[in-house]
Scaffold this motif. Structure first.
Motif, short mmCIF file in Angstrom:
data_model
loop_
_atom_site.label_atom_id
_atom_site.label_comp_id
_atom_site.label_asym_id
_atom_site.label_seq_id
_atom_site.Cartn_x
_atom_site.Cartn_y
_atom_site.Cartn_z
N MET A 1 0.74 -1.24 0.02
CA MET A 1 -0.02 0.07 0.15
C MET A 1 0.80 1.13 -0.16
SD MET A 1 -2.98 1.24 2.89
CE MET A 1 -3.58 -0.13 2.94
N LYS A 2 0.64 2.28 -0.78
CA LYS A 2 1.29 3.52 -0.90
C LYS A 2 0.69 4.44 0.07
CE LYS A 2 3.22 4.58 -4.88
NZ LYS A 2 3.47 5.20 -6.14
N ILE A 3 0.99 5.14 1.02
CA ILE A 3 0.51 6.04 1.84
C ILE A 3 0.98 7.43 1.81
CG2 ILE A 3 -0.07 6.46 4.04
CD1 ILE A 3 -0.14 3.47 4.69
N LEU A 4 0.22 8.25 1.72
CA LEU A 4 0.88 9.78 1.70
C LEU A 4 0.48 10.37 3.08
CD1 LEU A 4 1.70 12.65 0.42
CD2 LEU A 4 -0.76 12.96 -0.24
N LEU A 5 1.61 10.74 3.70
CA LEU A 5 1.44 11.37 5.20
C LEU A 5 1.43 12.78 5.22
CD1 LEU A 5 3.98 8.67 6.81
CD2 LEU A 5 1.63 8.43 6.59
N ALA A 47 -3.65 5.46 -0.22
CA ALA A 47 -4.33 6.07 0.92
C ALA A 47 -3.62 7.42 1.33
CB ALA A 47 -4.44 5.06 1.88
N CYS A 48 -4.07 7.86 2.39
CA CYS A 48 -3.49 9.32 2.89
C CYS A 48 -3.84 9.33 4.49
CB CYS A 48 -4.09 10.44 2.01
SG CYS A 48 -3.61 11.96 2.78
N VAL A 49 -2.90 9.53 5.15
CA VAL A 49 -3.13 10.16 6.52
C VAL A 49 -3.07 11.59 6.79
CG1 VAL A 49 -2.33 9.81 8.74
CG2 VAL A 49 -2.40 7.91 7.54
N LEU A 73 -9.22 7.91 -3.43
CA LEU A 73 -8.08 7.87 -2.34
C LEU A 73 -8.89 7.81 -0.92
CD1 LEU A 73 -5.12 8.81 -1.64
CD2 LEU A 73 -5.85 11.24 -1.45
N ASN A 74 -8.43 6.86 -0.11
CA ASN A 74 -8.86 6.52 1.21
C ASN A 74 -8.03 7.57 2.07
OD1 ASN A 74 -10.47 4.43 0.76
ND2 ASN A 74 -9.00 2.96 0.83
N VAL A 75 -8.87 8.28 2.85
CA VAL A 75 -8.14 9.55 3.63
C VAL A 75 -8.64 9.24 5.01
CG1 VAL A 75 -8.07 12.04 3.98
CG2 VAL A 75 -8.18 11.25 1.64
#
Length: 177
Positions: A1-5, A47-49, A73-75
């Motif tokens: 999973m690639k996640i943007l923090l 996804a994004c946190v 995008l799952n935020v």
């Protein structure tokens, strides 16, 4: 999973990125809205946190911009200032989940995975997670503050309390139980 923090707290963001990377995720970091939008377009994460408060910026204002670029995008909204009002607002604007800090990497991954798998909601019993009177008052104040767009003076007038009293109450965040 690639996640943007997306978080203005560099130490928290970097620590979370290292921890999530050890769990098999690819992490991209951003400290503010402008950088977040650039990273989103460049890397197209799954996804994004997103932090609710980033200095003078609001994650609630950035959320629709992120979803305009990548609607699927799952935020996950993450904040140290949780309230029912901001939770509802984040979900209305498209967040798939909302967690209060401190949240572990496992909590974050679980929230993102649950959002993507759409689990069945289990009903809670009446006594489970009951809120204290102080917490209920805090939630009400937060809701009115959100309705007044963060204006302390107009919120104090609506709540029929002195502005300084409201500021003192806002500085003392009650525990949830």
């Amino acid at each position: 999973m690639k996640i943007l923090l997306i978080d203005d707290d560099a130490i928290f963001r970097q620590t979370l990125a290292r921890t999530l990377t050890r769990r098999g995720c690819v992490c991209v970091e951003a400290a503010d809205s402008a950088q977040a939008l650039l990273e989103l377009q460049a890397h197209l994460p799954d996804a994004c946190v997103l932090d609710l408060r980033m200095g003078n910026e609001s994650g609630l204002q950035l959320l629709p911009q992120l979803l305009a670029i990548k609607p699927e995008l799952n935020v996950l909204m993450l904040t140290g200032y949780s309230s029912i009002a901001t939770t509802v607002e984040a979900i209305k604007r498209g967040a798939v989940n909302y967690l209060a800090k401190p949240a572990s990497a496992d909590d974050i991954l679980r929230a993102l995975k649950n959002a993507s798998s759409s689990p069945d909601l289990e009903p809670r019993s009446a006594g489970q997670d009951a809120l204290s009177v102080d917490r209920l008052a805090w939630e009400h104040i937060q809701r009115v503050l959100l309705e007044e767009d963060g204006n302390i003076s107009s919120t104090a007038r609506r709540l029929n309390m002195h502005r300084r009293t409201l500021q003192r109450r806002l500085s003392k965040r009650p525990v949830s139980q």
